[in-house]
Motif scaffolding. Structure first.
Motif, PDB file in Angstrom:
ATOM      1  N   LEU A 109     -47.358  -7.927  -4.154  1.00  0.00           N
ATOM      2  CA  LEU A 109     -48.258  -7.061  -5.146  1.00  0.00           C
ATOM      3  C   LEU A 109     -49.572  -7.680  -5.414  1.00  0.00           C
ATOM      4  O   LEU A 109     -50.333  -6.951  -5.440  1.00  0.00           O
ATOM      5  CB  LEU A 109     -47.148  -7.258  -6.430  1.00  0.00           C
ATOM      6  N   THR A 113     -52.095  -4.767  -3.818  1.00  0.00           N
ATOM      7  CA  THR A 113     -52.830  -3.930  -4.844  1.00  0.00           C
ATOM      8  C   THR A 113     -54.553  -4.007  -4.715  1.00  0.00           C
ATOM      9  O   THR A 113     -55.208  -2.891  -4.566  1.00  0.00           O
ATOM     10  CB  THR A 113     -52.480  -4.244  -6.542  1.00  0.00           C
ATOM     11  N   ILE A 171     -47.115  -1.565   0.180  1.00  0.00           N
ATOM     12  CA  ILE A 171     -47.994  -1.626  -1.134  1.00  0.00           C
ATOM     13  C   ILE A 171     -49.276  -1.156  -1.005  1.00  0.00           C
ATOM     14  O   ILE A 171     -49.630  -0.048  -1.755  1.00  0.00           O
ATOM     15  CB  ILE A 171     -47.827  -2.746  -1.767  1.00  0.00           C
ATOM     16  N   TYR A 213     -48.689   5.214  -6.098  1.00  0.00           N
ATOM     17  CA  TYR A 213     -48.639   3.553  -6.253  1.00  0.00           C
ATOM     18  C   TYR A 213     -47.119   3.046  -6.404  1.00  0.00           C
ATOM     19  O   TYR A 213     -46.598   2.279  -5.635  1.00  0.00           O
ATOM     20  CB  TYR A 213     -49.672   2.892  -7.156  1.00  0.00           C
ATOM     21  N   LEU A 214     -46.534   3.661  -7.467  1.00  0.00           N
ATOM     22  CA  LEU A 214     -45.117   3.309  -7.670  1.00  0.00           C
ATOM     23  C   LEU A 214     -44.135   3.623  -6.528  1.00  0.00           C
ATOM     24  O   LEU A 214     -43.438   2.756  -6.097  1.00  0.00           O
ATOM     25  CB  LEU A 214     -44.659   4.123  -9.084  1.00  0.00           C
ATOM     26  N   LEU A 217     -44.602   0.666  -4.371  1.00  0.00           N
ATOM     27  CA  LEU A 217     -44.076  -0.447  -4.873  1.00  0.00           C
ATOM     28  C   LEU A 217     -42.569  -0.289  -4.272  1.00  0.00           C
ATOM     29  O   LEU A 217     -42.073  -1.419  -4.147  1.00  0.00           O
ATOM     30  CB  LEU A 217     -44.121  -0.634  -6.213  1.00  0.00           C
ATOM     31  N   LYS A 218     -41.911   0.669  -4.391  1.00  0.00           N
ATOM     32  CA  LYS A 218     -40.355   0.917  -4.128  1.00  0.00           C
ATOM     33  C   LYS A 218     -40.130   0.467  -2.757  1.00  0.00           C
ATOM     34  O   LYS A 218     -39.490  -0.246  -2.458  1.00  0.00           O
ATOM     35  CB  LYS A 218     -39.880   2.315  -4.370  1.00  0.00           C
ATOM     36  N   TRP A 221     -40.599  -3.195  -2.324  1.00  0.00           N
ATOM     37  CA  TRP A 221     -39.647  -4.032  -2.360  1.00  0.00           C
ATOM     38  C   TRP A 221     -38.238  -3.747  -1.357  1.00  0.00           C
ATOM     39  O   TRP A 221     -37.835  -4.779  -0.939  1.00  0.00           O
ATOM     40  CB  TRP A 221     -38.893  -3.559  -3.621  1.00  0.00           C
ATOM     41  N   PHE A 279     -37.249  -0.362 -10.605  1.00  0.00           N
ATOM     42  CA  PHE A 279     -38.079   0.938 -10.366  1.00  0.00           C
ATOM     43  C   PHE A 279     -37.596   2.254 -10.843  1.00  0.00           C
ATOM     44  O   PHE A 279     -38.312   2.925 -11.085  1.00  0.00           O
ATOM     45  CB  PHE A 279     -37.885   0.787  -9.052  1.00  0.00           C
TER      46      PHE A 279
END
Length: 296
Positions: A109, A113, A171, A213-214, A217-218, A221, A279
């Motif tokens: 992350l 990012t 990401i 963005y979320l 992230l999922k 992961w 999440f």
């Protein structure tokens, strides 16, 4: 007299319009009844699990699965769980893998990012490394395990390297996709108000790109977890401890299918738990803040 009636009618129409707008903006904060929560969110997956376990037991009992050593009964897998609990090793298996996975994800992350922002905002950088990021995202994480072992040895640094190579591209690409979906009007309005450079990125770009963005992230992961499992299965050493991937490999080496299924179930449960606890709540909060999800 007619003019007075028309004015009164217009005033009534305006009052009705205002009332309608107020109703649209009203946030309903009533709590979902416990019965609805049980029937809509808990009961369906519980029934699905029960059906799978029942079908599993039926296959074993009727012998339809063939060789019983290749498909253990649910009771055998439960026996592995009970033995691990009594021996005090269950939490060690889980914590070894979860701690590595979460730490590796946080490192990914921190790298992905700013990399995603750089690719999204600088055309030259996007032209240079954008295709590389897409290619790395499609590359199976297991491909990085052999070179990582040769370069870094059998240690935690190797594990984290594999996680980073699997998660950072996801990401970064998720953030790039989110930034690309930001309406240009938002950017122009931000520049008009003086939100340029880092200030514009923090106050305009990142909030507007948050849904994409979320999603990144999922996916990041998921790639982190899969990369870690691949590394633990292939690279084993006493110094690394026994994680869930190593537990799965131990079951294969000892031809214990009950241990193999036990490890698979733990890997699945941990992955689902992280998604449900971290999440999914974040996703619901973001969607509600944008009026895309009804409040309960």
């Amino acid at each position: 007299m007619a003019s007075t009636d028309t004015t009164a009618k217009d005033a009534g129409d305006l009052d009705g319009l205002e009332a309608g707008l107020d109703a649209l903006e009203t946030v309903h904060t009533s709590r979902t009844p416990l019965r609805s929560t049980l029937t809509q969110k808990i009961l369906p997956p519980a029934v699905a699990v029960a059906l799978v376990v029942g079908l599993w037991q039926l296959l074993v009992s009727t012998g339809a699965a063939g060789d019983p050593t290749k498909l253990p009964a649910p009771s055998d897998v439960w026996g592995e769980l009970r033995a691990s609990w009594l021996q005090g090793t269950l939490h060690e298996y889980i914590w070894t893998s979860v701690s590595r996975g979460l730490l590796g994800f946080l490192l990914a992350l921190a790298i992905g990012t700013p990399l995603g922002l750089l690719v999204a905002r600088v055309k030259l950088v996007r032209a240079a490394i954008g295709p590389i990021l897409s290619g790395l995202q499609s590359l199976p994480s297991v491909a990085w395990v052999p070179p990582a072992v040769i370069w870094l040895g059998l240690n935690d640094r190797m594990m984290f390297a594999v996680i980073l190579l699997g998660a950072v591209p996801s990401i970064a690409n998720g953030l790039v996709s989110g930034v690309d979906q930001v309406p240009p009007l938002f950017l122009r309005a931000g520049r008009t108000l003086g939100a340029t450079g880092l200030k514009g990125t923090w106050h305009i770009v990142m909030p507007a790109a948050l849904p994409g963005y979320l999603g990144g992230l999922k996916q990041g992961w998921a790639f982190s977890w899969r990369s870690l499992m691949a590394a633990e299965i292939i690279a084993s050493s006493p110094d690394l401890g026994v994680g869930l991937g190593q537990l799965l490999e131990n079951g294969r080496n000892t031809s214990s299918m009950s241990m193999v299924f036990f490890a698979i179930m733990l890997i699945l449960i941990v992955g689902i738990a992280i998604d449900l606890l971290i999440f999914s709540p974040l996703e619901r909060r973001v969607l509600r803040s944008r009026g895309l999800l009804a409040r309960s």
